[in-house]
Motif scaffolding. Sequence first.
Motif, PDB file in Angstrom:
ATOM      1  N   ALA A  82       0.738  -1.248   0.023  1.00 41.54           N
ATOM      2  CA  ALA A  82      -0.110  -0.331  -0.060  1.00 41.54           C
ATOM      3  C   ALA A  82       0.980   1.226   0.095  1.00 41.54           C
ATOM      4  CB  ALA A  82      -0.898   0.034   1.268  1.00 41.54           C
ATOM      5  N   THR A  83       1.793   1.222   0.688  1.00 41.74           N
ATOM      6  CA  THR A  83       2.939   2.344   0.737  1.00 41.74           C
ATOM      7  C   THR A  83       4.223   1.868   0.188  1.00 41.74           C
ATOM      8  OG1 THR A  83       3.665   2.082   2.792  1.00 41.74           O
ATOM      9  CG2 THR A  83       1.566   3.324   2.482  1.00 41.74           C
ATOM     10  N   ALA A  84       5.475   2.660   0.073  1.00 41.22           N
ATOM     11  CA  ALA A  84       6.687   2.160  -0.216  1.00 41.22           C
ATOM     12  C   ALA A  84       7.432   1.417   0.926  1.00 41.22           C
ATOM     13  CB  ALA A  84       7.595   3.352  -0.406  1.00 41.22           C
ATOM     14  N   PHE A  85       6.738   1.460   2.194  1.00 46.73           N
ATOM     15  CA  PHE A  85       7.601   0.805   3.168  1.00 46.73           C
ATOM     16  C   PHE A  85       6.799  -0.492   3.381  1.00 46.73           C
ATOM     17  CE2 PHE A  85       7.448  -0.438   7.820  1.00 46.73           C
ATOM     18  CZ  PHE A  85       8.633  -0.329   8.191  1.00 46.73           C
ATOM     19  N   PRO A  86       7.655  -1.720   2.909  1.00 41.51           N
ATOM     20  CA  PRO A  86       6.951  -2.900   3.100  1.00 41.51           C
ATOM     21  C   PRO A  86       6.803  -3.764   4.333  1.00 41.51           C
ATOM     22  CG  PRO A  86       9.236  -2.993   2.453  1.00 41.51           C
ATOM     23  CD  PRO A  86       9.184  -1.629   2.985  1.00 41.51           C
ATOM     24  N   HIS A  87       7.366  -3.310   5.357  1.00 42.79           N
ATOM     25  CA  HIS A  87       7.497  -4.215   6.417  1.00 42.79           C
ATOM     26  C   HIS A  87       6.398  -4.019   7.343  1.00 42.79           C
ATOM     27  CE1 HIS A  87      11.446  -4.961   5.134  1.00 42.79           C
ATOM     28  NE2 HIS A  87      11.795  -3.588   5.185  1.00 42.79           N
ATOM     29  N   ARG A  88       5.133  -4.139   6.910  1.00 41.14           N
ATOM     30  CA  ARG A  88       3.970  -3.770   7.645  1.00 41.14           C
ATOM     31  C   ARG A  88       3.529  -4.781   8.665  1.00 41.14           C
ATOM     32  NH1 ARG A  88       2.415   1.414   7.387  1.00 41.14           N
ATOM     33  NH2 ARG A  88       3.094   2.111   5.249  1.00 41.14           N
ATOM     34  N   ALA A  89       4.103  -6.026   8.491  1.00 45.77           N
ATOM     35  CA  ALA A  89       3.831  -7.332   9.593  1.00 45.77           C
ATOM     36  C   ALA A  89       4.866  -7.261  10.428  1.00 45.77           C
ATOM     37  CB  ALA A  89       3.645  -8.580   8.750  1.00 45.77           C
ATOM     38  N   ALA A  90       5.971  -6.597  10.373  1.00 45.06           N
ATOM     39  CA  ALA A  90       7.052  -6.922  11.284  1.00 45.06           C
ATOM     40  C   ALA A  90       6.559  -6.247  12.763  1.00 45.06           C
ATOM     41  CB  ALA A  90       8.041  -5.752  10.966  1.00 45.06           C
ATOM     42  N   VAL A  91       7.323  -6.667  13.655  1.00 44.08           N
ATOM     43  CA  VAL A  91       6.892  -6.316  15.218  1.00 44.08           C
ATOM     44  C   VAL A  91       8.006  -5.297  15.693  1.00 44.08           C
ATOM     45  CG1 VAL A  91       5.969  -8.425  15.679  1.00 44.08           C
ATOM     46  CG2 VAL A  91       8.403  -8.211  16.188  1.00 44.08           C
ATOM     47  N   GLY A  92       9.204  -5.119  15.106  1.00 43.59           N
ATOM     48  CA  GLY A  92      10.046  -3.955  15.617  1.00 43.59           C
ATOM     49  C   GLY A  92      11.037  -3.774  14.511  1.00 43.59           C
ATOM     50  N   VAL A  93      11.838  -2.746  14.744  1.00 42.50           N
ATOM     51  CA  VAL A  93      13.218  -2.417  14.002  1.00 42.50           C
ATOM     52  C   VAL A  93      14.113  -2.321  15.171  1.00 42.50           C
ATOM     53  CG1 VAL A  93      14.401  -0.884  12.528  1.00 42.50           C
ATOM     54  CG2 VAL A  93      12.064  -1.161  12.151  1.00 42.50           C
ATOM     55  N   VAL A  94      15.412  -2.985  14.800  1.00 38.59           N
ATOM     56  CA  VAL A  94      16.505  -2.864  15.740  1.00 38.59           C
ATOM     57  C   VAL A  94      17.530  -2.201  15.083  1.00 38.59           C
ATOM     58  CG1 VAL A  94      17.332  -5.167  15.054  1.00 38.59           C
ATOM     59  CG2 VAL A  94      18.164  -3.959  17.410  1.00 38.59           C
ATOM     60  N   GLN A  95      18.062  -1.219  15.657  1.00 36.13           N
ATOM     61  CA  GLN A  95      19.293  -0.264  15.131  1.00 36.13           C
ATOM     62  C   GLN A  95      20.492  -0.612  15.977  1.00 36.13           C
ATOM     63  OE1 GLN A  95      18.150   3.640  13.342  1.00 36.13           O
ATOM     64  NE2 GLN A  95      16.464   3.295  14.400  1.00 36.13           N
ATOM     65  N   TYR A  96      21.792  -0.639  15.527  1.00 35.13           N
ATOM     66  CA  TYR A  96      23.093  -0.849  16.292  1.00 35.13           C
ATOM     67  C   TYR A  96      23.558   0.642  15.786  1.00 35.13           C
ATOM     68  CZ  TYR A  96      21.228  -5.564  15.041  1.00 35.13           C
ATOM     69  OH  TYR A  96      20.561  -6.595  14.834  1.00 35.13           O
ATOM     70  N   HIS A  97      23.976   1.283  16.861  1.00 37.33           N
ATOM     71  CA  HIS A  97      24.646   2.610  16.508  1.00 37.33           C
ATOM     72  C   HIS A  97      25.819   2.492  17.241  1.00 37.33           C
ATOM     73  CE1 HIS A  97      20.799   5.037  16.247  1.00 37.33           C
ATOM     74  NE2 HIS A  97      20.665   3.884  15.285  1.00 37.33           N
ATOM     75  N   SER A  98      26.945   3.357  16.525  1.00 35.94           N
ATOM     76  CA  SER A  98      28.174   3.705  17.337  1.00 35.94           C
ATOM     77  C   SER A  98      28.314   5.276  17.136  1.00 35.94           C
ATOM     78  CB  SER A  98      29.452   2.942  16.746  1.00 35.94           C
ATOM     79  OG  SER A  98      29.548   1.893  17.021  1.00 35.94           O
ATOM     80  N   TYR A  99      28.884   5.885  18.098  1.00 37.22           N
ATOM     81  CA  TYR A  99      29.281   7.498  18.160  1.00 37.22           C
ATOM     82  C   TYR A  99      30.266   7.651  18.583  1.00 37.22           C
ATOM     83  CZ  TYR A  99      23.802   7.307  18.653  1.00 37.22           C
ATOM     84  OH  TYR A  99      22.431   7.149  18.441  1.00 37.22           O
TER      85      TYR A  99
END
Length: 326
Positions: A232-249
Motif C-alpha cells: 500500500a505504501t513504499a514501506f514494505p515491513h507492515r507485518a514486522a514487530v519492530g526495528v532494531v538499530q545498532y549505533h556507534s557514536y
Amino acid sequence: MAYPADVHDVVDCVNFARSSRVPLALRSGGHGYAGYSTGPGLVLDTSSLNSATVGGGQALFGAGVKGLGPTTHWPLRGCRSAGAPPSVWPGLWNADPATPRTVTCAFEQLSDSGAPGVPTVTGTFIGTPSALEPVLDRLAAAVGRAGTDRVIVPCDYTRAACEADRRGGGTLGPRVAFAAKSHIVREPLSPAAAAVMAAALEQLHHLTGVGGAGGLLIDALGGAVNDRLPGATAFPHRAAVGVVQYHSYWHQFTDPTHVDRRLDWLRDVHAAMQPHLGTGGYTNGMDLELTDWQVAYHGDNYPRMQRVKAACDPEDVFTFPQVVRR
C-alpha cells in the motif's frame, strides 16, 4: 547552499540543478545516517518548510519538520527513496484519537565510554494517564524487573509526535559523528537471538576508555503500521514487530583507532544477528555498507518504485549511492 522559503523556491532550485547539471543534495530532518544530505554541488536545505496542519483525521507535515518519521506514500510527494534521502518529503500521519492502538515503545540502551547505560522505555499512548498506568504495570511485570522511575506527560498530538520532546525534553543535543546498521524484527526474538543480542551489549563494556558510545535501539511496530498492506505504501515491513538499530557514536577528538573499534563492533553485531533476523533494514537509517539494500529496504515494492522513478525523474536529478534505480 539554498534555503527555500516556500515550495516555489524548491521548484526553482530543482529546475536549476536539472538545467545546469549541478549535483543536487537534499537536507531536511537533520539525521541523514549515511551523509547523503551533503555533496559537491547544490545542497537544498528545506528546514524552513516546517509547517504542520491537522484536520480531517490527518496531519500534513512540511519537509522541514524535525523529529518525525513519516510513512512513505506512493505518489511523487512520498517517493523519497526514488530520488531523495529519507526525511525530506512530507508525509501523512493518522491523527484520529478515537482509533484504538496497542501500546508501542522504544527501548534504548547506550554505553558512555564503555560504562553500561540505564535502559529507557519511551512511548506514546492515546488515552488518559489513568488508563496508561495499568499498561505500564503489565509492561514492567513482563520485563520482570521493577522500574526506577516513571514519567507521564499529557500533551497534544503535535507534541506527542515530536521526537525531541519524547527523548530530550524538547531540546536537541550537539552534533556527533555516528554510524548505524539495522534489522527488521519480523517476530518476537527467540531465546537464542536474545542471547546473541545481550552478548553484543556485553562487548561494549570492553570498550572502556574508548571515546564515544554505542548501543542498541529497538523501536516497536504494530498498531497503525499494521493497518496497511505491504504494497500500500513504499514501506514494505507492515507485518514486522519492530526495528532494531545498532549505533556507534564518536566526536571530533576521538582517536581514529577507537573509531575503527566502534565500527568493528557494528559490523560484528550485525553479522551475528543476521542468521536470526535475516534480510531487512530500516530505510530511514541507511547503511553505506549494506550490499542487498534494495531488498532490505524495499522488499517486493522495489520494482514498483523503479517504475515511479522512471516516470518522475527520468534524468536522475535526484541521485545518491542507494537511490532507487530506473
